[in-house]
Write a protein that holds these residues in place. Structure first.
Motif, short mmCIF file in Angstrom:
data_model
loop_
_atom_site.label_atom_id
_atom_site.label_comp_id
_atom_site.label_asym_id
_atom_site.label_seq_id
_atom_site.Cartn_x
_atom_site.Cartn_y
_atom_site.Cartn_z
N ASN A 258 21.52 -15.98 -91.25
CA ASN A 258 21.81 -17.02 -90.70
C ASN A 258 23.34 -17.57 -89.53
N ALA A 259 23.23 -16.06 -89.13
CA ALA A 259 24.62 -16.23 -88.36
C ALA A 259 24.37 -15.47 -87.04
N ASP A 260 24.58 -16.61 -86.11
CA ASP A 260 24.58 -16.70 -84.54
C ASP A 260 25.27 -15.01 -84.33
N PRO A 261 25.16 -14.13 -83.38
CA PRO A 261 26.44 -13.03 -82.96
C PRO A 261 27.25 -13.81 -81.74
N CYS A 262 26.03 -13.98 -81.56
CA CYS A 262 27.02 -14.18 -79.99
C CYS A 262 28.48 -15.11 -79.86
N SER A 263 28.62 -16.21 -81.49
CA SER A 263 29.46 -17.35 -80.95
C SER A 263 30.03 -16.88 -82.64
N ILE B 78 24.31 2.72 -91.87
CA ILE B 78 23.08 0.68 -91.39
C ILE B 78 21.88 0.64 -91.17
N ASP B 79 21.09 1.59 -92.27
CA ASP B 79 19.31 0.54 -90.47
C ASP B 79 19.04 0.11 -90.09
N GLN B 80 19.63 -0.89 -89.99
CA GLN B 80 19.29 -2.30 -89.64
C GLN B 80 19.99 -2.28 -87.72
N ALA B 81 21.62 -1.55 -88.17
CA ALA B 81 21.86 -1.76 -86.63
C ALA B 81 22.11 -0.83 -85.44
N ASP B 82 22.11 -1.90 -84.33
CA ASP B 82 21.99 -1.70 -82.86
C ASP B 82 23.17 -0.28 -82.05
N PRO B 83 22.96 0.66 -82.19
CA PRO B 83 24.24 1.32 -81.40
C PRO B 83 24.81 1.30 -80.69
N LYS B 84 23.89 0.70 -80.18
CA LYS B 84 24.24 0.81 -78.08
C LYS B 84 25.69 -1.31 -78.23
N THR B 85 24.74 -1.82 -79.22
CA THR B 85 26.25 -3.28 -79.06
C THR B 85 26.26 -3.36 -80.16
N PHE B 86 26.94 -2.42 -81.36
CA PHE B 86 27.54 -2.80 -82.23
C PHE B 86 28.92 -3.01 -82.09
N GLU B 87 29.57 -3.29 -82.50
CA GLU B 87 31.16 -3.96 -82.81
C GLU B 87 31.58 -4.27 -83.72
N VAL B 88 32.85 -4.13 -84.30
CA VAL B 88 33.92 -4.77 -85.44
C VAL B 88 34.10 -6.12 -84.91
N CYS B 89 34.16 -6.88 -86.00
CA CYS B 89 34.91 -7.80 -85.77
C CYS B 89 36.83 -8.04 -86.24
N ASP B 90 36.70 -7.21 -86.59
CA ASP B 90 38.12 -7.93 -87.18
C ASP B 90 38.51 -6.17 -88.08
N LYS C 233 28.22 -6.57 -86.05
CA LYS C 233 28.04 -7.25 -85.70
C LYS C 233 26.81 -6.28 -84.27
N ASP C 234 26.12 -7.02 -84.24
CA ASP C 234 24.88 -6.46 -82.94
C ASP C 234 24.86 -7.68 -82.35
N LYS C 235 23.40 -7.14 -81.22
CA LYS C 235 23.10 -8.25 -80.29
C LYS C 235 22.03 -8.92 -81.34
N ASN C 236 22.15 -8.52 -82.06
CA ASN C 236 20.66 -9.20 -83.42
C ASN C 236 20.83 -9.52 -84.73
N ARG C 237 22.15 -8.98 -85.14
CA ARG C 237 22.62 -9.18 -86.49
C ARG C 237 24.20 -9.59 -86.93
N VAL C 238 24.85 -10.28 -88.24
CA VAL C 238 26.42 -9.91 -88.57
C VAL C 238 25.65 -9.74 -89.58
N TYR C 239 26.86 -8.67 -89.84
CA TYR C 239 27.21 -7.96 -90.86
C TYR C 239 28.10 -8.08 -91.58
N TYR C 240 28.05 -8.34 -93.65
CA TYR C 240 29.84 -8.09 -94.03
C TYR C 240 29.74 -6.98 -95.08
N PHE C 241 30.57 -6.43 -94.95
CA PHE C 241 30.92 -5.45 -95.73
C PHE C 241 32.26 -5.82 -97.48
N SER C 242 31.90 -5.01 -98.09
CA SER C 242 33.19 -5.47 -99.74
C SER C 242 32.83 -4.17 -100.44
N VAL C 243 34.12 -3.82 -100.72
CA VAL C 243 34.00 -2.99 -101.26
C VAL C 243 33.11 -3.40 -102.96
#
Length: 262
Positions: free
Chosen positions: A151-156, A91-103, A132-142
């Motif tokens: 349009n997703a807010d990473p903080c909330s 994932i080129d856009q992801a920030d490794p320092k703030t990246f976290e899975v949500c589930d 998500k990371d500090k800038n974006r929310v990501y979704y992966f599906s097989v």
């Protein structure tokens, strides 16, 4: 992390089975991983693994991955000290320092005991999930690979950990799409693993409105063969539904009583 040496059997019908060895070669399902080291080979939940020299996504080596710090996080995502990976690549856009899975990064499909030719496992697990990371929310599906939910807010942002639904302070999401006009303060699922949901005045199937559904009498119908989430039947006082599509009473009764799941 799992040790390869204990994985010596492979059943091609078991979609949950990934890495294994015949004692001479390492395999990802039926694909040989050329050059993989059996003794040092370790694998994680999902399609992520490494040995003393390389990291792997399926049977492909990840040339840019750092072997020392690489680890699978869940069924959909992995990381090392430099990059974030999903089950389709970096994932080129992801920030490794703030990246976290949500589930847990998975959608679980039960295998009903009544199913003809039932697989020798109670459920199937597929890579679906949010991160998500500090800038974006990501979704992966097989099926669709990686999506960025712009349009997703990473903080909330909060995932409901079912592989399909999530919300933030202003929106409700089904996979990578916003559910139109759904208010996160009033929206709710009809149940875990069920693709129907509702707001104050509207019923939805996945991200789509059921324009004619009567919200006051709408209900989920579990088939008489106890297939539950497989057929996704529903009804209200006026109509019957199958996978979000309106069907006739005759079609509904046939699906409700059928012992042959399709």
């Amino acid at each position: 992390m799992y040790i390869l040496a204990t994985q010596t059997d492979f059943n091609e019908l078991d979609q949950n089975s990934y890495y294994w060895t015949d004692g001479k070669t390492v395999f990802f399902r039926s694909n040989e991983i050329v050059g993989a080291d059996i003794e040092s080979f370790r694998f994680y939940t999902g399609p992520f693994a490494k040995d003393k020299a390389r990291c792997y996504l399926g049977n492909d080596a990840l040339e840019e991955a750092d072997q020392e710090s690489f680890e699978g996080i869940n069924l959909s995502f992995a990381r090392d000290r430099n990059f974030i990976w999903c089950a389709s690549g970096k994932i080129d856009q992801a920030d490794p320092k703030t990246f976290e899975v949500c589930d847990a990064g998975k959608f679980v499909l039960p295998v009903p005991s009544e199913m003809p030719g039932k697989l020798p496992i109670p459920e199937l697990k597929f890579s679906y999930g949010y991160a998500k990371d500090k800038n974006r929310v990501y979704y992966f599906s097989v099926r669709e690979g990686l999506s960025i939910i712009h349009n997703a807010d990473p903080c909330s942002f909060i995932s409901l950990n079912d592989g399909y639904f999530a919300y933030d302070k202003s929106h409700v999401f089904c996979q990578a799409r916003e559910i139109e006009a759904a208010d996160p303060n009033s929206w709710q699922r009809y149940g875990h693993g069920i693709f129907y949901s509702r707001g104050l005045e509207q019923v939805y199937y996945l991200h789509r409105k059921l324009q004619l559904a009567d919200i006051e009498t709408f209900e989920i119908v579990y088939p008489q063969n106890n297939a539950k989430r497989i057929l996704r039947l529903a009804q209200d006082q006026y109509r019957h539904y199958w996978n979000g599509m309106e069907i006739t009473t005759e079609e509904f009764e046939a699906l409700n009583t059928s012992q042959q799941l399709k």
